[in-house]
Design an enzyme around this catalytic site. Sequence first.
Site, PDB file in Angstrom:
ATOM      1  N   THR A 213      56.407   9.605  76.721  1.00 31.18           N
ATOM      2  CA  THR A 213      55.880  10.709  75.229  1.00 31.18           C
ATOM      3  C   THR A 213      56.743  10.553  73.583  1.00 31.18           C
ATOM      4  O   THR A 213      56.208  11.174  72.858  1.00 31.18           O
ATOM      5  CB  THR A 213      55.276  11.821  75.668  1.00 31.18           C
ATOM      6  OG1 THR A 213      56.045  12.256  76.622  1.00 31.18           O
ATOM      7  CG2 THR A 213      53.873  12.213  76.914  1.00 31.18           C
ATOM      8  N   THR A 214      57.748  11.215  74.589  1.00 31.70           N
ATOM      9  CA  THR A 214      58.777  11.043  73.370  1.00 31.70           C
ATOM     10  C   THR A 214      59.141   9.667  72.858  1.00 31.70           C
ATOM     11  O   THR A 214      59.212   9.586  71.227  1.00 31.70           O
ATOM     12  CB  THR A 214      60.177  10.833  73.599  1.00 31.70           C
ATOM     13  OG1 THR A 214      59.987  12.364  74.888  1.00 31.70           O
ATOM     14  CG2 THR A 214      61.436  11.501  72.810  1.00 31.70           C
TER      15      THR A 214
ATOM     16  N   ASP B 198      60.723  16.813  77.479  1.00 23.37           N
ATOM     17  CA  ASP B 198      59.553  16.000  77.793  1.00 23.37           C
ATOM     18  C   ASP B 198      59.014  16.420  76.010  1.00 23.37           C
ATOM     19  O   ASP B 198      58.828  17.222  75.580  1.00 23.37           O
ATOM     20  CB  ASP B 198      58.759  16.384  78.970  1.00 23.37           C
ATOM     21  CG  ASP B 198      57.457  15.639  78.998  1.00 23.37           C
ATOM     22  OD1 ASP B 198      57.214  14.393  78.874  1.00 23.37           O
ATOM     23  OD2 ASP B 198      56.247  16.038  78.930  1.00 23.37           O
TER      24      ASP B 198
ATOM     25  N   ASP C  11      55.762  13.414  85.451  1.00 24.45           N
ATOM     26  CA  ASP C  11      55.736  12.715  84.362  1.00 24.45           C
ATOM     27  C   ASP C  11      56.625  11.093  85.547  1.00 24.45           C
ATOM     28  O   ASP C  11      55.934   9.959  85.383  1.00 24.45           O
ATOM     29  CB  ASP C  11      57.227  12.006  84.009  1.00 24.45           C
ATOM     30  CG  ASP C  11      56.975  12.876  81.763  1.00 24.45           C
ATOM     31  OD1 ASP C  11      55.732  13.804  82.238  1.00 24.45           O
ATOM     32  OD2 ASP C  11      57.962  12.483  81.124  1.00 24.45           O
TER      33      ASP C  11
END
Length: 537
Positions: free
Chosen positions: A99-100, A66, A403
Amino acid sequence: MSPKAGGDAGKVNSAIYKDKSKPADIRLSNINAAKAVSDAIRTSLGPRGMDKMIQAANGEVTITNDGATILKQMSVLHPAAKMLVELSRAQDIEAGDGTTSVVVIAGALLDAAEKLLQKGIHPTVISDGFQKALQMALQVVEGLSTSVDLSNEDALLKAAATSLNSKVVSQHSTILAPIAVQAIRAVMEPIQGGVGARVDLRDVKVIERIGGTVEDTELIQGLVIPHRASNVNGPHRIEKAKVGLIQFCISPPKTDMDHNVIVSDYAAMDRVLKEERQYILNIVKQIKKAGCNLLLVQKSILRDALSDLAIHFLDKIKTMVIKDIEREDIEFVCKTLGCRPIASLDHFTAENLVNVDLVEEVNEPSGKYIKMTGCSGGGHTVSVLVRGTSGAVVAEAARSLHDALCAVRCVARRPALVPGGGAPEAAAAAELGRAAIAAPGADHYCLRAYADALEVIPSTLAENAGLNPIETVTELRAAHASGTQSGAGVNVRRGRVTDMRHENVLQPLHVTASALALATETVRAILKIDDIVNTLN
Ligand code: ADP
Ligand code: MG
């Protein structure tokens, strides 16, 4: 950047921007520092992305995929690099997933900006150009989306599964995805007269537990308290429980100041003990009178919330007692049970107690925990007990579930899905490329550069899957240029470009749109900085 744009640089030379050397150096150093952060997590993007092992100073090891988690734990010193860490956090708060991607996109945009700066385009012009590009890209992505009905469980499942695809625990997505969907559906409240539903993730409590495998993860419509009851000989299972949640202690009071009482003779000693006994007995009698057979006690930082004597008496009246309910959990417990915390003994009356159908202490090799189900007066909350063989696995499973929960929440908020696998980015790049041809002046370069930067997502997905990124991106460009395959994306399983809708790789529109918007915003902010000023202290 395409080589073509480099060759055309001469055209904008008339408007060349002469920067003083310091702002240019600062800008360059900022861009490079931020790009380094983005490069560090690029390999984690996508279903075939690598995982990171993060070692903390105290020796604790985290294994994760993550982006937000990796960046949160990375020690980043450069202020501009910190902005990317913040960016990932902002995406985590806004959307919870992506988020990446957001950091990878920001890195590519910075790279593009650097090249535009080298061409002599003024940072403000680049910033405005990127803003225009963002608006167009958002329109394309929205055009690509299909709206979903929130009662359509299948669509929600797909969003959850896509989010879980890229996790360490992806092989368990058949278990975790339905749990995420059920949990969100249980807590969502439809917005009256509007589209979508409101979801407060605080209503889903994720409890991590070592023991068993991730497959044993379960959803509980009720409350789970991850430790044992304090009773020694008391009941371990109660049907039709009457529950009271107290915020006071059942132990001898302590003085405010630290001082000693010296007891010099036996008679005085007896008096002290008798007093204590009387004090505790009085509280326990009131508990019995109210008819409470399950007592929850908030954790006290001042003293032991329960004395041994109190436990002894509570055992006798067959009241199960659970101490150390964390302060921050009180709100969740109250919402689940439908009760209010009782702050003083005077208010400990039958009408302040709530009914719970079944309370049981579950005994497992890894320890005991309390499970309460059938909370009649409760609001809409659920608990998820995440299990795994080791601490690192459980923690990553819980993060992945978070997530997935966020992905489903995004769909609930804005019920639309877009195909994944780099399809939205490729579609936006194609459209921007077309718009760039007609755009005048520096905008031409900015739109072109933005379009190329967006292709970082499909190209990284391909690269991480062991495919040839250039071949894949070219194939993808061709597919999107034809105008008929708007869902074309990188199919990492088959190793070629296919329509992601047929592969059921669908993700929330909100995740993609928010990633684009936040990444662009951060890049614009970094471009506008021309000096770093340190304070004296
Ligand atoms: P993030 O932290 O940004 O969510 P992930 O590692 O979860 O990063 O990767 C998300 C990317 O992976 C998205 O662009 C998504 O479309 C893509 N993706 C997820 N599943 C698949 C799949 N089965 N095939 C291709 N791409 C996928
Ligand atoms: Mg993800």
